[in-house]
Structure formats: C-alpha cells, structure tokens
Design an enzyme around this catalytic site. Sequence first.
Site, PDB file in Angstrom:
ATOM      1  N   ILE A  73      -9.437  -5.947   2.519  1.00  0.00           N
ATOM      2  CA  ILE A  73      -9.817  -6.579   1.256  1.00  0.00           C
ATOM      3  C   ILE A  73      -8.780  -7.776   0.680  1.00  0.00           C
ATOM      4  O   ILE A  73      -9.513  -8.562  -0.103  1.00  0.00           O
ATOM      5  CB  ILE A  73      -9.629  -5.533   0.302  1.00  0.00           C
ATOM      6  CG1 ILE A  73     -10.817  -4.630   0.524  1.00  0.00           C
ATOM      7  CG2 ILE A  73     -10.412  -5.561  -1.470  1.00  0.00           C
ATOM      8  CD1 ILE A  73     -12.225  -4.478   0.669  1.00  0.00           C
ATOM      9  N   GLY A  74      -7.641  -6.944   1.286  1.00  0.00           N
ATOM     10  CA  GLY A  74      -6.329  -8.231   1.035  1.00  0.00           C
ATOM     11  C   GLY A  74      -5.478  -8.351  -0.273  1.00  0.00           C
ATOM     12  O   GLY A  74      -5.445  -9.153  -1.224  1.00  0.00           O
ATOM     13  N   LEU A  75      -6.317  -6.837  -1.016  1.00  0.00           N
ATOM     14  CA  LEU A  75      -5.425  -7.031  -2.401  1.00  0.00           C
ATOM     15  C   LEU A  75      -5.596  -7.382  -3.027  1.00  0.00           C
ATOM     16  O   LEU A  75      -4.863  -7.387  -3.989  1.00  0.00           O
ATOM     17  CB  LEU A  75      -3.424  -6.641  -1.894  1.00  0.00           C
ATOM     18  CG  LEU A  75      -3.496  -5.115  -1.413  1.00  0.00           C
ATOM     19  CD1 LEU A  75      -1.439  -5.990  -0.974  1.00  0.00           C
ATOM     20  CD2 LEU A  75      -3.415  -4.252  -1.240  1.00  0.00           C
ATOM     21  N   ASN A 101      -1.630   3.100  -8.691  1.00  0.00           N
ATOM     22  CA  ASN A 101      -0.944   1.565  -7.609  1.00  0.00           C
ATOM     23  C   ASN A 101      -0.483   0.462  -7.757  1.00  0.00           C
ATOM     24  O   ASN A 101      -0.904  -0.333  -8.047  1.00  0.00           O
ATOM     25  CB  ASN A 101      -1.970   2.514  -6.730  1.00  0.00           C
ATOM     26  CG  ASN A 101      -1.545   1.999  -4.845  1.00  0.00           C
ATOM     27  OD1 ASN A 101      -1.396   0.542  -4.669  1.00  0.00           O
ATOM     28  ND2 ASN A 101      -1.592   2.533  -3.985  1.00  0.00           N
ATOM     29  N   CYS A 132       2.512  -3.382   2.587  1.00  0.00           N
ATOM     30  CA  CYS A 132       2.218  -4.746   2.044  1.00  0.00           C
ATOM     31  C   CYS A 132       3.741  -5.171   3.248  1.00  0.00           C
ATOM     32  O   CYS A 132       4.892  -4.387   3.645  1.00  0.00           O
ATOM     33  CB  CYS A 132       3.087  -4.546   0.414  1.00  0.00           C
ATOM     34  SG  CYS A 132       2.126  -3.478  -0.529  1.00  0.00           S
ATOM     35  N   LYS A 167       3.560   6.421  -1.204  1.00  0.00           N
ATOM     36  CA  LYS A 167       2.535   6.262  -0.092  1.00  0.00           C
ATOM     37  C   LYS A 167       2.690   5.339   1.430  1.00  0.00           C
ATOM     38  O   LYS A 167       2.693   4.708   1.508  1.00  0.00           O
ATOM     39  CB  LYS A 167       0.336   5.224  -0.431  1.00  0.00           C
ATOM     40  CG  LYS A 167       0.277   5.557   0.042  1.00  0.00           C
ATOM     41  CD  LYS A 167      -1.615   4.504  -0.597  1.00  0.00           C
ATOM     42  CE  LYS A 167      -2.646   5.329   0.715  1.00  0.00           C
ATOM     43  NZ  LYS A 167      -4.540   4.806  -0.500  1.00  0.00           N
ATOM     44  N   THR A 195      -4.117   3.154   5.136  1.00  0.00           N
ATOM     45  CA  THR A 195      -5.081   3.243   6.889  1.00  0.00           C
ATOM     46  C   THR A 195      -4.440   3.197   7.966  1.00  0.00           C
ATOM     47  O   THR A 195      -2.855   2.715   8.036  1.00  0.00           O
ATOM     48  CB  THR A 195      -5.587   2.503   6.593  1.00  0.00           C
ATOM     49  OG1 THR A 195      -5.107   1.381   6.073  1.00  0.00           O
ATOM     50  CG2 THR A 195      -6.805   2.723   5.369  1.00  0.00           C
ATOM     51  N   GLY A 267     -11.621   8.535  -0.781  1.00  0.00           N
ATOM     52  CA  GLY A 267     -11.284   6.789  -0.464  1.00  0.00           C
ATOM     53  C   GLY A 267     -13.082   7.007   0.214  1.00  0.00           C
ATOM     54  O   GLY A 267     -13.565   6.356  -0.730  1.00  0.00           O
ATOM     55  N   THR A 268     -12.646   6.532   1.788  1.00  0.00           N
ATOM     56  CA  THR A 268     -14.234   6.175   2.411  1.00  0.00           C
ATOM     57  C   THR A 268     -15.528   7.098   2.059  1.00  0.00           C
ATOM     58  O   THR A 268     -16.100   6.931   1.152  1.00  0.00           O
ATOM     59  CB  THR A 268     -14.168   6.255   3.726  1.00  0.00           C
ATOM     60  OG1 THR A 268     -12.944   5.194   4.072  1.00  0.00           O
ATOM     61  CG2 THR A 268     -15.563   5.282   4.535  1.00  0.00           C
TER      62      THR A 268
HETATM   63  C1  LIG Z   1     -12.007  -0.821   0.976  1.00  0.00           C
HETATM   64  C2  LIG Z   1     -11.175   0.041   1.275  1.00  0.00           C
HETATM   65  C3  LIG Z   1      -9.602  -0.412   0.319  1.00  0.00           C
HETATM   66  C4  LIG Z   1      -8.884   0.310  -0.069  1.00  0.00           C
HETATM   67  N1  LIG Z   1      -7.864  -0.148  -0.843  1.00  0.00           N
HETATM   68  C5  LIG Z   1      -6.368   0.430  -0.829  1.00  0.00           C
HETATM   69  C6  LIG Z   1      -4.906  -0.338  -2.194  1.00  0.00           C
HETATM   70  O1  LIG Z   1      -5.282  -1.257  -2.691  1.00  0.00           O
HETATM   71  N2  LIG Z   1      -4.340   0.074  -1.753  1.00  0.00           N
HETATM   72  C7  LIG Z   1      -4.011   1.998  -1.371  1.00  0.00           C
HETATM   73  O2  LIG Z   1      -2.931   1.868  -1.461  1.00  0.00           O
HETATM   74  N3  LIG Z   1      -4.504   2.401  -0.371  1.00  0.00           N
HETATM   75  C8  LIG Z   1      -6.396   1.639  -0.044  1.00  0.00           C
HETATM   76  N4  LIG Z   1      -6.811   1.974   0.793  1.00  0.00           N
HETATM   77  C9  LIG Z   1      -6.625   3.679   0.969  1.00  0.00           C
HETATM   78  C10 LIG Z   1      -7.331   4.175   0.787  1.00  0.00           C
HETATM   79  O3  LIG Z   1      -6.530   4.703  -1.133  1.00  0.00           O
HETATM   80  C11 LIG Z   1      -7.483   6.087   1.776  1.00  0.00           C
HETATM   81  O4  LIG Z   1      -5.255   5.794   1.362  1.00  0.00           O
HETATM   82  C12 LIG Z   1      -7.082   5.322   3.356  1.00  0.00           C
HETATM   83  O5  LIG Z   1      -8.871   5.274   3.207  1.00  0.00           O
HETATM   84  C13 LIG Z   1      -7.277   6.991   4.080  1.00  0.00           C
HETATM   85  O6  LIG Z   1      -8.398   7.815   3.201  1.00  0.00           O
HETATM   86  P1  LIG Z   1      -9.957   7.654   3.091  1.00  0.00           P
HETATM   87  O7  LIG Z   1     -10.338   7.862   4.917  1.00  0.00           O
HETATM   88  O8  LIG Z   1     -10.930   9.153   2.665  1.00  0.00           O
HETATM   89  O9  LIG Z   1     -11.145   6.580   3.379  1.00  0.00           O
HETATM   90  C14 LIG Z   1      -7.921   1.044   0.371  1.00  0.00           C
HETATM   91  C15 LIG Z   1      -9.122   2.088   1.283  1.00  0.00           C
HETATM   92  C16 LIG Z   1     -10.797   1.535   1.756  1.00  0.00           C
HETATM   93  C17 LIG Z   1     -11.287   2.132   2.490  1.00  0.00           C
END
Ligand SMILES: Cc1cc2nc3c(=O)[nH]c(=O)nc-3n(C[C@H](O)[C@H](O)[C@H](O)COP(=O)(O)O)c2cc1C
Lengths: 305, 305, 253, 253
Positions: A73-75, A101, A132, A167, A195, A267-268
């Site tokens: 997504i690129g934050l 966060n 990051c 995190k 991730t 998350g997902t």
């Molecule tokens: C689309 C998407 C966007 C994410 N954006 C962030 C983010 O902005 N900051 C962050 O710390 N983690 C972000 N994550 C990571 C999630 O918070 C989580 O750590 C990760 O997806 C693993 O959990 P899950 O398997 O239940 O999705 C994002 C994950 C996804 C799928």
Amino acid sequence: MIAVDLTVNIGKLKLRNPVILASGTVGYGNEISEFADLSKLGAIVTKSLSLKPRKGNPPQRIVETPSGMLNAIGLANVGVEEFVKDKIPFLAQHDVPLICNIAASTVEEYVECTNILNGEDIIKAFEINVSCPNVKDGGLQFGNDIKSVGKVTEAVRAVTDKSLIIKLSPNVSYISEFARVVKDAGGDAVSAINTLVGTSFNIFTRRPKIHNVNGGLSGPAIKPVALAKVLEISRKVDIPIIGIGGIMNWKDVIEFMIVGASAVQIGTLNFIDPTSSVKIVNELEEYCTNNNFKKISDLTASYII
Amino acid sequence: MIAVDLTVNIGKLKLRNPVILASGTVGYGNEISEFADLSKLGAIVTKSLSLKPRKGNPPQRIVETPSGMLNAIGLANVGVEEFVKDKIPFLAQHDVPLICNIAASTVEEYVECTNILNGEDIIKAFEINVSCPNVKDGGLQFGNDIKSVGKVTEAVRAVTDKSLIIKLSPNVSYISEFARVVKDAGGDAVSAINTLVGTSFNIFTRRPKIHNVNGGLSGPAIKPVALAKVLEISRKVDIPIIGIGGIMNWKDVIEFMIVGASAVQIGTLNFIDPTSSVKIVNELEEYCTNNNFKKISDLTASYII
Amino acid sequence: MQIVKSPLIETTEVQENIFIQKVHSPEIAAEAKPGKFLNIRVSETIYPLLRRPFSVCDVDGEYIFLMYNVTGEGTGLLAHKMPGSFIDILGPLGNGFNIEGDYDTAVILAGGLGAAPFPFLTRKLDGKKNILSLIGGRNKKDVITYNLKNVLTASDDGSEGMKGNVVDLFKANLKELTIKRIKVFACGPTPMLRALKNVCIDNNINCEVSTECAMACGFGICQGCPIESCQNQDTYLLVCKDGPVFNVKDVLL
Amino acid sequence: MQIVKSPLIETTEVQENIFIQKVHSPEIAAEAKPGKFLNIRVSETIYPLLRRPFSVCDVDGEYIFLMYNVTGEGTGLLAHKMPGSFIDILGPLGNGFNIEGDYDTAVILAGGLGAAPFPFLTRKLDGKKNILSLIGGRNKKDVITYNLKNVLTASDDGSEGMKGNVVDLFKANLKELTIKRIKVFACGPTPMLRALKNVCIDNNINCEVSTECAMACGFGICQGCPIESCQNQDTYLLVCKDGPVFNVKDVLL
Ligand SMILES: Cc1cc2nc3c(=O)[nH]c(=O)nc-3n(C[C@H](O)[C@H](O)[C@H](O)COP(=O)(O)O)c2cc1C
Ligand SMILES: Cc1cc2nc3c(=O)[nH]c(=O)nc-3n(C[C@H](O)[C@H](O)[C@H](O)COP(=O)(O)OP(=O)(O)OC[C@H]3O[C@@H](n4cnc5c(N)ncnc54)[C@H](O)[C@@H]3O)c2cc1C
Ligand SMILES: Cc1cc2nc3c(=O)[nH]c(=O)nc-3n(C[C@H](O)[C@H](O)[C@H](O)COP(=O)(O)OP(=O)(O)OC[C@H]3O[C@@H](n4cnc5c(N)ncnc54)[C@H](O)[C@@H]3O)c2cc1C
Ligand SMILES: Cc1cc2nc3c(=O)[nH]c(=O)nc-3n(C[C@H](O)[C@H](O)[C@H](O)COP(=O)(O)O)c2cc1C
Ligand code: FES
Ligand code: FES
C-alpha cells in the site's frame, strides 16, 4: 454457569478482551464499524500514521497468493494532523480503546508523531511500526536492525507515558533478540508479526504483479511462522506479546495465546468477513465456558512442551 | 518447428533441463523412480547425508498447514558410508546427474563427508545444507550466521573440484549478503530457499503438533517469500541460483526463472503428485515452443522492473 | 502402486457420520489387498495440500469401497463429491495383512473406524477360516459392524454390547478362544493396540495390527511416518512402507 | 451494504464461457443499483482466500443475476456451484451509475465482459430514455449482447458486426449521436476506456465509466484499489468506494 473473565492486560493496558483489529486492515474504523460493533472489541489499531500525509503506491497494490495475499500500500495515510482533526472525532463516538500505529523514516520523526498524538486522551497506546525504511541509515528497514529498534523504542518511551508497543518485523533470524532490546529500552509490549517480504510475477509480461515489486505477505499462509516467532519470544523474553498472523477463527486465537500471546490482532480476515472479529469474541467466551477457564488470560503461554 | 534447448548451466554443471528433485523429498531416488523417469529430469538431490547414520526425530514429524506443511524429520539418513555402499549402485543405474546434499554440525564434519563422497564419479555436485545447528558455535544455525557460511564454503571448496552449491536459509534479513559470501568463498551456486521456521499447536492438549516443536514450512504458502529471496540475490549478486519453494506447476518454474533462477527444485509437490516433475519438463518445452524461446536459459533473470 | 482418477459411483451414509463410498477403479481393485491403503487427493485445488490416507475398505470386482467419517475439511470435501466426479487415488499402498498361516480362527478386533479395513479381510477369509469379529467404540454410534461376520460388540458407555472396550471384550472371550488356533487382526486407536499387545504377548497369541500415523507421501519418500521397531533401535520403520500392518511383536506402540 | 448467504437458483451458459447465475437474494436486490458490485466468497474453505468482485448484472424482483466468464480458479469454483447451494455475498458495493440528468439518449458502451452491468442499467432506463448499445469484443465469442436493447456490435477481427473496436464504432456514429443530447455509460478494459475518454473530452460528451482494479475488501478498508484523480494529485481515489463508476473527467485512466 459462572461468567468468564475475558479481560487481558498488555503491560499497563487493560483490554476487555484479547481481540484487536490490526493496523492497515480497518483504516480508521469508519467502514468496519458498519459490520462490527467496535464496543465489543478489545481495541482497534489505526492504519500507520506518518508525520505528513502519504499518497501511497500506485496500483497494483495487492495480489492474492496461496492462502495469503501480498500488499504494498505504501503507508497511504492522512498524516497525524488530519488524523487528529478528522478521524479522532468519529472514533471518540465509539467505546473502544484506540491504539495509534506510527510509521516514520527517522527516529526524530517517530518522536514528533508521538508528541503530536500524545495529548489525545482517547489514544490508549502507541504501536510503533518499525517495518519502514530508515532513510538516515541507508534505507534498510529499522525493523531488521537491532540497534535502530532500540533507539526508536528509547526515544519514543522518553516522550510518552502511554503504553508503548513495538511491532516487530518477522524478517529476522532471531526475533527474541529484538524483543529483548525493546524490553530493555522501556517498551511495554511487542506485536508479532508484521508481514513477510514476498513477491509475485506475471509470467507473460515478466513484470511484477505489484507496482512496488515486493509486498508484505499476510493471511493463513504465514500463521505457522507467526506462531513460531511468538513462541520464541515467549520462551526467551519476559514481555507481553500481541500475536498476529493469519488468524481466521477463534481456534487460531487460542493457538496464539497458548504459544505466548496476551492478546491478538486480526488483519486480512477483516477483508473476507468484517463481522468475524466480534463473532470470535463470542466464540472465545463459549470455549472458555465449555473448558472451565475462568480467565482467558490463563491461556497465555500455557503451552506444554 | 525448431527444437527447444532446455539445457541450463549452474556454474560448470550442465543439466539437460532445469527441473531438479529437492533434497529430502525423494529419499535416494528408489521410490520416486516408480513414478518418474529419472533420466528425463535435470538432476536429483539426495536426502541430507551426515557423517554417521541418523535415526531422526520421533513422530509426529509432519503436519499440514494452510497451503503448506511443516516437517521436522530430524535429518534421518543412512549416513555417507552406507549411502556409498547401498544407495549409489541403484542411482548409478539411472542416467541422471546426482547432487549429494550434506548436513553436519561442524565445519570439519562437512569436509569429512565431502572427502568420503568426492571419489564417486557419479556425484556431479555437492549441495551444502547449512540449516543445521552449529554445535561448536552454540547450536545456532550455520545458515543464519554469515561467518559460518563463509567458513563452510571455503573449507568444502578446498577439498573438491565438483560443483559446490550452498543451500541458503531463508530465515535471515538479507539473503543476498549470504550469497555474496558464498561467491567470495568460491561457491559455484546457491540454492534458495530451504524451509521457513514454523510451528503448530493442538489447542486441546496445548502441545506442539510435531514432536520437535518447530518444523520447516514448505509448499505453495512460501512461494512468494522464495521468489522475493531469489530476486534479491539475482539483483545484488552475480551467482547462479537454484530456485526452490512452493513450485506446484510449470508456471511456477517459469516465475522462478524470470526472477533469477537458472534451475529449480521441486519438493513438497513430489508427495502430492510424484509424476509431476516429468510432466513439468514437457510443459516447459511446450511453453518455450509456443512463445518462441529457443533457449529456456534466456528466461533466467529476464524480469522487467 | 499407481495414480488413477476413478469415478465415484455412490456415497452411502451407513450410520450417523459413517460414509461408504463406491468407486469404479479396476486398476486399484486388481492390486488391492486387505490392510493396504490409498492416499487420496480430496481437492483439485492446492487446498487442502496433502493427500488423505484411507484403508481399502472392500473390493468387489472392479469396484473399491472407502469407509470414513467426516472429521475435518478433507473428509468433508470427499463426502460432498458428486457421483460421476473423479477421485484422484494414489495406491494401493503399504503391505497389508498376512492371511496365510496355520490358524483356523481369525479374530478381527476393531475400535471405532478401525473397522474400515475389515469388510475386505472378511471377504477374503470367508470360507477359508472361522471368523469372530470383536467390534468396539465409545458408544453405540461409534460401533461399526458394516459387512462383518459373527460379530460381538462392546462400548465404553454400554450403549451397545458389552460395557467396556474391545480389548476387555477380547479378554472376556480369551479362554474359549485360546482353545482354538487363532490369529488376531486388529485396527484402532494406538492405546487400544497397546493394551491388545500386552494381552497377546502374555498369552503368546499371533497378532497383526494396522497402525496409523500422520502422512505426507504415503510411499516412503518423505520419512514423515516413523514407528519404533522392537528389533532395531537405531532406525525407525515407516508406517506407510514397512506397514501399516505390523506383527504386534515387531513395533513399539 | 451487508453480508448474506443466498441460494443459487440456476446457472446458464448464455454463450461459450459466458455464465449467467440467478440468485435469490431479496436483501441485495433491495439495495442494488446499476453499476454497483458484489464481493463474493467463492469457497467455504480459506482457499481461494479473497472474495471475487462481480457487477450486479441484473435485478428482477427478489432475484439478482451475475454474469461472468471462467478466467481462473475462483470463477471456476463459482461456475461449478450446484443449484440450492448458498453464495456468500458482500454488497452491494460502490456508487453505481447516475442515470438522472437532462439527456434523452443513453449510449451504453461495452467491451467484452464490460457488458456485465448493463442489463440492469437497460432495465432501469427503459422507457425513460432512448438507449443505444454499442458492444464490442476481440471476436464473435467475445461480443456479449445479453438482455441489451438497440444493439450495434463491433469486433477486432470483424467476425461480428463492424471490424474494429467499440470506440471506433462509437466514433462512426458520433455525428448522428451528437445531434441528440446523449450520456455515455461505459465499461471495459482500461485501454478502451482511455480511448473513449479522449473522444468524450474532444466532443465534450458527458460520460461515466465503470473501472476495474485488483481488490481485497471491496469497501474501503484495505486501500488496495487506488485510482489517480484528476482533481487532486495528492491522494488517490478508491475504485471500490469512490467508484467503481467515475465521470470520465475525474480519473486518470
Ligand atoms: C492491506 C494491508 C495493509 C497493512 N498495513 C499495515 C500498516 O499500515 N502498518 C502496520 O503496522 N501493519 C500493516 N499491515 C500488517 C497487518 O497489521 C498484520 O501485521 C499482517 O497483515 C499479519 O496479520 P494477518 O495475517 O492477520 O493479516 C497491513 C496488512 C495488510 C494486509
Ligand atoms: C494408513 C491409514 C489409513 C486410514 N484409513 C482410514 C479409513 O479407512 N477411514 C477413516 O475414516 N480414516 C482413516 N484414516 C485416517 C484418515 O486419514 C483421517 O481421518 C483423514 O486424513 C482426516 O482428514 P481431514 O482433512 O478430514 O481431517 P483434518 O484433521 O482436517 O486433517 C488435517 C491433517 O491431519 C491429517 N490427519 C488427520 N487425522 C489423521 C489420522 N487419524 N491419521 C493420519 N493423519 C490424519 C490429515 O491427513 C491432514 O493432513 C487412516 C489413516 C492412515 C494413516
Ligand atoms: C468492480 C469489479 C467488477 C467486476 N465485475 C465482473 C463481472 O461482472 N463479470 C466478470 O466476469 N468479471 C468481473 N470482474 C472481474 C472479476 O472480479 C475477475 O474476473 C475475477 O476476480 C477472477 O477471479 P478468478 O479467481 O477466476 O481469476 P484468477 O486470475 O485466478 O484470480 C486471482 C486473483 O486476481 C484477482 N483478479 C483476477 N482478475 C481480475 C480482474 N479483472 N479485476 C480484479 N481482480 C481480478 C482475483 O480477484 C483474485 O484475487 C469485476 C472486477 C471488479 C474489480
Ligand atoms: C519432508 C521434507 C524433508 C526435507 N528434508 C530436507 C533435507 O534433508 N535437506 C535439505 O536441504 N532440505 C530438505 N527439505 C527442504 C526442501 O528440499 C525444500 O528446500 C523445501 O521443501 C522448499 O521447497 P518446496 O516448497 O517445493 O517443498 C525437506 C523438505 C520437506 C518437505
Ligand atoms: S508418509 Fe512419506 S514416508 Fe511415510
Ligand atoms: S478493495 Fe479494499 S479499499 Fe478498495
């Protein structure tokens, strides 16, 4: 039938139950609130906030993989100022602990963001996203460099009394070493995991499927890795852990708690069933009742090895 | 219609096609040969061989995970001596390049194994499995310690002129740094990746599902991670790469070659369809014909970013 | 041992959550033996990833039969397959029971779904040997006597046959049985097999047990299915290749 | 916007590899508008993981219709669902077409499966506005005119209608069309929409396009579906939430 105590403590942060919505998977709470009653959840974590608004990456930002997905997504986010102005009022209407966060590219920037947000009472904790690029130290990720993680933790700790959660990146050999540094630097808890780095290519165009080339792998595919990371931390370092990675149902939540998590983040799964988080809270209560667990927190690190 | 050239070179090792059977997923070739004509394959890698026979871990050794599996076999193998005596004669009957995978717990042991095997003409290359505990340096994995990887490579290089392939651990932050050390220490190629560390627990007994607690995650679930690791090496280090991780069909093979692999290894898929490796070779030929690729090796690192 | 795609003829729920599936598979039928098993791919996608092992429940001409209960996603998907759809079968695998030898009464001993391989064994023994089938389970629903002969039953809660487990039932009949020259064929949960082993050793009864273990390949390439051997402590036997049937004296249960 | 499990009534292959699925879903039918879409879970397992977005093809009373072709595993699983089985639907999502406004002729412009949302739009416009449907595709098999009115066709290979793409077809009819007060509703591959945009800008024609993007959630929480805005370069619009329908002037294609 006695009532089950679902409350959990993450350092000084007390939550009504262990189910937290993960950063970047529920925006700032608006859309998800149409499916899930936020007041039933343990907490909600905002999309990573940066000092200035970020537009994020061009499309394609996501691609599906076997039992998982890649995202870059690129934050993309509104930035801390607009967050305070436009997003907090909505969240204030809901009775749910708010965890902010924060993402940044220098230690100073992490501190600055924290200072701007620290005054907001509704914010109960900060979760520092160290996945990051560290612009000062050559763009390699903060999260993969143990010294940087220590520095960020120390610097943010110095400016806030709110709960401080770091995190952690899973893209390291021994994540417990990072958890120890966080503890020593005054962090209250760690979230594990963010991730995994992955990619996917179109074999006909020979181009990456996502514009950023690499993306973050999430979903059930990474659950075994996430569980191993949480267990490693739990066996080596005495610090509260928020377990994250591939949770699809209440059984997965129990599994994360058994290996050491005090709470979990979803998350997902929110993309596939935005109502599931609240369902899971109810199912956890049933599980505890049926198995005579008076306090769900007794499950944390209850593994038998 | 012109014939397609499927041959690939991995350093000085020339293979008739890029499809190799991965270590630990075809034993010593006997059983798989009832399903797959070995003479149609690029090469076969043995189960990891150790100096002395190893009994391996007690059950349960494997568990299924979402689009993947965890294994902790514990390097069960007959040992180098019995391998030479009992296994090589069978393999010698088949026209297929033999790659011996070696596992050890000290640098000296790696060298000793290599010396014992080096005399066998049928062995065309060694693949060094560094995902083993380094007993001298505190039991942490060789594969996660860049100095150890350098040492092992140098030591084995010194005693053999056969192709030397180091199989890299994915459980590191920047795998390309390990590939560079291998190159500098005289290695001919790297294999990427070995399994990711993972675990899985039974939520009712609260015990690990596999006896060893942690296992190695393989299968399609890890493909995005494996592709990112191969791409990282390919962009940063000039060394031939054997791509491994979650390959389920010919399209996956092409994807690995596009991101930088000169050849690939097929592992978990052998358990699900032991005939697939030969099928894939034929499908690769079709793909090249239909897309007018005269040499499949032209695909290696043909990514457009 | 081969991989075939064979059409499903019909699925019958013979008792609550016990399914019998009839598959037209001449290739498998020709090679099958009682006690051998099949490793079945339950989905055309990569999920679930691994095959699922099932005993050959019975063979009738070109038709093979499976018996299973739905315990998870794999068996769930299998149970929902439509007649006419094709089942991806790898097998037959393993060694199977040795029905030869000088005994006149075959004692079949099964707990729960341990009954699965015995309709086929019964068919093969029928006429050649006397058969006594001792079948147990947790409760009535768990006692499966499908296509077995000369059956005595037991259940832990007493809801079916004798109250107690099937090994107790065996002991209760031991005296009159040991007059005859018997051979025991057993399949079921490991604790049951362990208890049975003690009885057979003490009374020096010839007994073959079909064992179970988590499996990936089912034919010896993954080393995923070890079982401790009594003869050689330095190496494990493989359930899928050296078994799943072992003489009770040869394996540590 | 809600999540419902609605029973599949029937699946019809209206032309080669073009499936129409009729689903009984009063809840969705009540909220649906032309141009809105549904995010559908094609499997009860976790594979494939993500939902699949599909336009609301049509609504008739309590019944909704989907139109799709099998391009991969997800659409394959959907096409194999049995009548009576339940479809897990999240929706209706997105904004939909704006059919109000002072124009008297609606020009529907579709390439390939871009035709999907237009049976419903046609139903809503019928009687209120004149309709001209310009439908194109690579070849005859790719030109989908299902439940459309007053259709002209084009195909790249000339096997159906005019030889050329649908934007050429639009240009060919531009003169007589621009006499009338028209509004264009378009859906199809991005290159087609890009070409169309130029024509509409040059002739300052009011045009709404339905865009496509890889999606995870479909309702704004994953930020997975950005599209470049012409008004504000500092931030992206979201196809799933701000779209999928945009005025052609508002987005960079
Ligand atoms: C689309 C998407 C966007 C994410 N954006 C962030 C983010 O902005 N900051 C962050 O710390 N983690 C972000 N994550 C990571 C999630 O918070 C989580 O750590 C990760 O997806 C693993 O959990 P899950 O398997 O239940 O999705 C994002 C994950 C996804 C799928
Ligand atoms: C040699 C052999 C013969 C068998 N014969 C039969 C039979 O005839 N009828 C029958 O009902 N069952 C039989 N089983 C057990 C059967 O394989 C499992 O019930 C089945 O794999 C469950 O799959 P699932 O996806 O429904 O369950 P899940 O629990 O979802 O499966 C998850 C994973 O665990 C494995 N697994 C789960 N239970 C078992 C088990 N008991 N043994 C081995 N692996 C298991 C599965 O294969 C899969 O990899 C046999 C097992 C073996 C080893
Ligand atoms: C708003 C919207 C409306 C749509 N309406 C229709 C419709 O009415 N009829 C129709 O046939 N198709 C429609 N599509 C495209 C449809 O979503 C894809 O064809 C479908 O997701 C393919 O899934 P698959 O598993 O069969 O293909 P696979 O290629 O196996 O899918 C793999 C992944 O890529 C994604 N994907 C593949 N193709 C597309 C695509 N074109 N757009 C977005 N994601 C894609 C899938 O969702 C999945 O996550 C629409 C897409 C969007 C965004
Ligand atoms: C059951 C099993 C046993 C394995 N044993 C070994 C081994 O002995 N030595 C080794 O280097 N890799 C071993 N591997 C790793 C594979 O060679 C391969 O690197 C890994 O499985 C990823 O590829 P895949 O996803 O195609 O299986 C093993 C993998 C599995 C599944
Ligand atoms: S299941 Fe693979 S060796 Fe037995
Ligand atoms: S698809 Fe998730 S925000 Fe659009």
